[in-house]
Design an enzyme around this catalytic site. Structure first.
Site, PDB file in Angstrom:
ATOM      1  N   ASN A   1      19.189 -37.469 -18.704  1.00 23.60           N
ATOM      2  CA  ASN A   1      19.679 -38.752 -18.172  1.00 23.60           C
ATOM      3  C   ASN A   1      19.102 -39.100 -16.801  1.00 23.60           C
ATOM      4  O   ASN A   1      19.019 -40.262 -16.445  1.00 23.60           O
ATOM      5  CB  ASN A   1      21.218 -38.813 -18.172  1.00 23.60           C
TER       6      ASN A   1
ATOM      7  N   LYS B   1      12.619 -25.911 -16.869  1.00 23.04           N
ATOM      8  CA  LYS B   1      12.680 -26.351 -18.261  1.00 23.04           C
ATOM      9  C   LYS B   1      13.335 -27.739 -18.312  1.00 23.04           C
ATOM     10  O   LYS B   1      14.541 -27.871 -18.145  1.00 23.04           O
ATOM     11  CB  LYS B   1      13.522 -25.393 -19.117  1.00 23.04           C
TER      12      LYS B   1
ATOM     13  N   ASN C   1      29.199 -29.484 -20.644  1.00 28.12           N
ATOM     14  CA  ASN C   1      30.097 -28.364 -20.317  1.00 28.12           C
ATOM     15  C   ASN C   1      29.896 -27.190 -21.264  1.00 28.12           C
ATOM     16  O   ASN C   1      29.965 -26.035 -20.856  1.00 28.12           O
ATOM     17  CB  ASN C   1      31.556 -28.820 -20.378  1.00 28.12           C
TER      18      ASN C   1
ATOM     19  N   GLU D   1      26.291 -28.252 -12.780  1.00 30.64           N
ATOM     20  CA  GLU D   1      26.791 -29.616 -12.556  1.00 30.64           C
ATOM     21  C   GLU D   1      26.920 -30.234 -13.948  1.00 30.64           C
ATOM     22  O   GLU D   1      25.933 -30.376 -14.654  1.00 30.64           O
ATOM     23  CB  GLU D   1      25.814 -30.389 -11.661  1.00 30.64           C
TER      24      GLU D   1
ATOM     25  N   CYS E   1      26.683 -38.851 -15.394  1.00 31.75           N
ATOM     26  CA  CYS E   1      27.857 -37.994 -15.252  1.00 31.75           C
ATOM     27  C   CYS E   1      28.899 -38.646 -14.355  1.00 31.75           C
ATOM     28  O   CYS E   1      30.073 -38.306 -14.402  1.00 31.75           O
ATOM     29  CB  CYS E   1      27.466 -36.604 -14.746  1.00 31.75           C
TER      30      CYS E   1
ATOM     31  N   GLU F   1      34.895 -36.926 -22.140  1.00 34.93           N
ATOM     32  CA  GLU F   1      33.665 -37.609 -21.734  1.00 34.93           C
ATOM     33  C   GLU F   1      32.992 -38.241 -22.953  1.00 34.93           C
ATOM     34  O   GLU F   1      32.736 -37.557 -23.947  1.00 34.93           O
ATOM     35  CB  GLU F   1      32.704 -36.603 -21.074  1.00 34.93           C
TER      36      GLU F   1
HETATM   37  P1  NDP Z   1      22.840 -30.104 -22.997  1.00 39.01           P
HETATM   38  O1  NDP Z   1      23.771 -29.474 -22.062  1.00 39.01           O
HETATM   39  O2  NDP Z   1      22.682 -29.479 -24.337  1.00 39.01           O
HETATM   40  O3  NDP Z   1      21.368 -30.166 -22.355  1.00 39.01           O
HETATM   41  C1  NDP Z   1      21.067 -30.069 -20.989  1.00 39.01           C
HETATM   42  C2  NDP Z   1      19.879 -29.135 -20.777  1.00 39.01           C
HETATM   43  O4  NDP Z   1      20.254 -27.807 -21.169  1.00 39.01           O
HETATM   44  C3  NDP Z   1      18.666 -29.484 -21.632  1.00 39.01           C
HETATM   45  O5  NDP Z   1      17.487 -29.190 -20.922  1.00 39.01           O
HETATM   46  C4  NDP Z   1      18.826 -28.549 -22.820  1.00 39.01           C
HETATM   47  O6  NDP Z   1      17.615 -28.313 -23.523  1.00 39.01           O
HETATM   48  C5  NDP Z   1      19.335 -27.299 -22.138  1.00 39.01           C
HETATM   49  N1  NDP Z   1      20.017 -26.366 -23.016  1.00 39.01           N
HETATM   50  C6  NDP Z   1      20.644 -26.627 -24.196  1.00 39.01           C
HETATM   51  N2  NDP Z   1      21.143 -25.485 -24.728  1.00 39.01           N
HETATM   52  C7  NDP Z   1      20.838 -24.479 -23.876  1.00 39.01           C
HETATM   53  C8  NDP Z   1      21.082 -23.079 -23.864  1.00 39.01           C
HETATM   54  N3  NDP Z   1      21.742 -22.489 -24.849  1.00 39.01           N
HETATM   55  N4  NDP Z   1      20.613 -22.349 -22.836  1.00 39.01           N
HETATM   56  C9  NDP Z   1      19.942 -22.921 -21.821  1.00 39.01           C
HETATM   57  N5  NDP Z   1      19.675 -24.255 -21.776  1.00 39.01           N
HETATM   58  C10 NDP Z   1      20.120 -25.033 -22.778  1.00 39.01           C
HETATM   59  O7  NDP Z   1      23.245 -31.626 -23.141  1.00 39.01           O
HETATM   60  P2  NDP Z   1      22.802 -32.671 -24.286  1.00 39.01           P
HETATM   61  O8  NDP Z   1      21.502 -33.245 -23.907  1.00 39.01           O
HETATM   62  O9  NDP Z   1      22.894 -32.063 -25.640  1.00 39.01           O
HETATM   63  O10 NDP Z   1      23.944 -33.777 -24.124  1.00 39.01           O
HETATM   64  C11 NDP Z   1      25.218 -33.576 -24.718  1.00 39.01           C
HETATM   65  C12 NDP Z   1      26.321 -34.105 -23.816  1.00 39.01           C
HETATM   66  O11 NDP Z   1      26.282 -33.450 -22.558  1.00 39.01           O
HETATM   67  C13 NDP Z   1      26.242 -35.575 -23.468  1.00 39.01           C
HETATM   68  O12 NDP Z   1      26.754 -36.401 -24.462  1.00 39.01           O
HETATM   69  C14 NDP Z   1      27.065 -35.602 -22.192  1.00 39.01           C
HETATM   70  O13 NDP Z   1      28.424 -35.641 -22.528  1.00 39.01           O
HETATM   71  C15 NDP Z   1      26.722 -34.290 -21.519  1.00 39.01           C
HETATM   72  N6  NDP Z   1      25.644 -34.416 -20.505  1.00 39.01           N
HETATM   73  C16 NDP Z   1      25.997 -34.466 -19.198  1.00 39.01           C
HETATM   74  C17 NDP Z   1      25.017 -34.639 -18.241  1.00 39.01           C
HETATM   75  C18 NDP Z   1      25.346 -34.732 -16.795  1.00 39.01           C
HETATM   76  O14 NDP Z   1      24.659 -35.435 -16.079  1.00 39.01           O
HETATM   77  N7  NDP Z   1      26.348 -34.026 -16.316  1.00 39.01           N
HETATM   78  C19 NDP Z   1      23.603 -34.781 -18.586  1.00 39.01           C
HETATM   79  C20 NDP Z   1      23.339 -34.666 -20.008  1.00 39.01           C
HETATM   80  C21 NDP Z   1      24.342 -34.486 -20.895  1.00 39.01           C
HETATM   81  P3  NDP Z   1      17.134 -29.192 -24.781  1.00 39.01           P
HETATM   82  O15 NDP Z   1      17.959 -30.428 -24.810  1.00 39.01           O
HETATM   83  O16 NDP Z   1      15.719 -29.440 -24.502  1.00 39.01           O
HETATM   84  O17 NDP Z   1      17.341 -28.331 -25.990  1.00 39.01           O
END
Ligand code: NDP
Length: 498
Positions: free
Chosen positions: A154, A177, A232, A252, A286, A387
């Site tokens: 985002n 990453k 989360n 965060e 967020c 959320e």
């Molecule tokens: P994720 O938490 O899955 O993704 C965030 C990052 O973490 C990405 O780079 C992702 O990689 C990585 N990631 C995913 N799984 C793992 C793991 N097991 N170990 C280490 N890193 C990992 O969020 P999503 O993109 O799936 O979004 C889902 C929801 O999360 C949203 O609908 C929203 O509610 C919330 N969100 C909140 C944000 C904020 O600003 N606080 C930002 C984004 C999402 P990759 O995606 O490349 O697999």
């Protein structure tokens, strides 16, 4: 016309390298549904190559005087400034946010570069008097070593700068990453670092999924810190694994942010603030406002004004400068938003506006959700607590400030909150009582500035902060240094009475 490489490659040890496996996935422009490039799905082997290079580079980098490390960030900031329009357009293409907001996000990165470059001449520790004669005592910040940053889609460039810039100026080497949905900003930022003259291995970018690349970073013992922004669920998973390894982790995560509108509020200002906070970035921040907690005496008027203004919001491709609300990141996120809208209806909330996707019947037409407003929302409903991460707002009626604060605070998140009022007593009581990491007065829930800490209480994080000076605490260790120049053994706490 913006050129995008057909296929991205990793950036490891100062080289652009093919991933271990010849495995790529498509990067899709959410405004059009079209593939714009391909990104590697790297493996643990790629992470190991990055770790090896980072470990070697960090030893040298830590010895470069911090003001010289800072010079590098000044160059990076200047180059980002020169390329601001180019970066902003690419950002809109990979993430969907409207161009005006993309420019704002790139600006945030530029600001962070100059701010953290300034820290290169500070990185203050403390000097204190010693309790003994002829003894000197001080604390200094030492780099942690090799750090891992995992960023979401985002804010593909701003969040990365909040994490990597303080890490680099403090003398660490970084393995980054980025989210698989938005790798282009990472590619562009790595190119800028390369051109700015960053020594090989100080920044490494490894593209790939969280389950492969992210987990390999978390599992690696050389990486001493993981700084993560995202959901989360993923944050908790990372934290528990880091906990078992006693690895430092900064999280965060989500929010369920509220705007409180009191009966004496300037309603025109409140409406503007709500629109910007709720529908900016299509609600995918967020800090997005997803609850409006409104005093009963102004609820009707606020609702009418909000609906009038919401009708004027144009939804579409963010490259069109007349568009106010861009697309949702992908089909899965679109479905999640719609699922919550159905839940809200089933729970008995009244849908006043929106509540549907656009162009659903057309293939490759992008992922759009119409700005949505619910009223008569009860504080116990799921749409009032969970959320949603989309352009959906719930109106909750209250009779007093105390009730508004209580409702604001009863969710599991604590990122940002806002109050619109002209009463100075209410302002000060609210900023004290709202249990969130960020509080706004007469402004919406978004608009954090980079020189203050960014993060939240309760389920939003784990006590660390991005941005501001607080970010340095994540990427440094405190080292206390005692220099005894008495020529004899002086025993602290024992020899003080002589
Ligand atoms: P994720 O938490 O899955 O993704 C965030 C990052 O973490 C990405 O780079 C992702 O990689 C990585 N990631 C995913 N799984 C793992 C793991 N097991 N170990 C280490 N890193 C990992 O969020 P999503 O993109 O799936 O979004 C889902 C929801 O999360 C949203 O609908 C929203 O509610 C919330 N969100 C909140 C944000 C904020 O600003 N606080 C930002 C984004 C999402 P990759 O995606 O490349 O697999």
């Amino acid at each position: 016309m913006v050129n995008i490489e057909k296929k991205l490659v990793n950036y490891i040890d100062g080289q652009w390298v093919l991933p271990d496996r010849n495995n790529y996935t498509a990067v899709v422009n959410p405004a059009t549904g079209q593939t714009i490039t391909k990104v590697p799905l790297s493996t643990e082997n790629d992470v190991q190559a990055a770790v090896k290079s980072a470990k070697k580079a960090q030893k040298e980098w830590a010895l470069v005087p911090a003001p010289q490390r800072a010079e590098l960030l000044y160059r990076v900031g200047s180059m980002m400034k020169e390329r601001k329009e180019h970066l902003s357009r690419l950002l809109t293409m990979e993430n969907g946010k409207v161009l005006e907001e993309a420019r704002g996000e790139v600006q945030e990165g530029i600001d962070m570069a100059f701010y953290m470059a300034g820290e290169g001449r500070r990185l203050f520790g403390q000097t204190t008097p010693s309790e003994l004669k002829n003894k000197f005592a001080m604390s200094v910040r030492a780099p942690v070593g090799v750090v891992g940053i995992i960023t979401p889609w985002n804010f593909p460039i701003a969040i990365a700068t909040w994490k990597s810039f303080p890490a680099i100026v403090a003398g660490n080497a970084v393995i980054w990453k980025p989210a698989t949905e938005t790798p282009i900003m990472a590619y562009e930022l790595a190119k800028i670092f390369e051109e700015a003259g960053l020594p090989n291995g100080v920044l490494n970018v490894v593209f790939g999924s969280g389950s492969d690349v992210g987990e390999a970073m978390v599992a690696d013992d050389t990486i001493r810190v993981i700084s993560f922004t995202g959901s989360n669920e993923t944050g908790k998973n990372i934290a528990s694994k880091c906990g078992m390894k006693l690895k430092k982790v900064s999280l965060e995560m989500g929010g369920k942010n509220a705007v409180i509108v009191m009966d004496d509020a300037d309603l025109s200002l409140a409406v503007e603030g709500i629109l910007w906070s709720a529908f900016g970035t299509s609600g995918q921040r967020c800090t997005a406002c997803s609850r409006v907690i409104v005093h009963k005496d102004v609820k009707e008027e606020l609702t009418e004004r909000l609906m009038t203004e919401m009708e004027k919001l144009t939804v579409g491709n963010g490259l069109d400068e007349t568009v106010k609300v861009g697309p949702i990141i992908n089909a899965g996120a679109l479905e999640k938003i719609d699922r919550y809208v159905q839940i809200g209806r089933q729970e008995g909330a009244v849908l006043l506006a929106g509540g549907y996707t656009l162009h659903e019947d057309k293939e490759d037409a992008g992922y759009y959700y119409v700005p949505t407003l619910f009223t008569d929302v009860d504080r116990t409903m799921r749409i009032a607590k969970e959320e949603i991460f989309g352009p959906v707002v719930s109106l909750i009626e209250v009779e007093s400030l105390e009730e508004a604060v209580e409702i604001n605070n009863e969710v599991s998140y604590g990122l940002s909150s806002s109050i619109f009022t002209q009463n100075v007593n209410q302002v000060f009581a609210a900023q004290r009582d709202l249990d969130t990491g960020i509080v706004y007065v007469n402004a919406g829930t978004i608009g954090a500035e980079i020189h203050l800490p960014f993060g939240g209480t309760k389920g939003t994080g784990n006590g660390h902060r991005d941005s501001g000076l607080a970010a340095l605490d994540v990427f440094t260790e405190w080292k206390s240094v005692y220099v005894d120049f008495s020529g004899k053994l002086q025993r602290a706490q024992i020899d003080t009475e002589q």
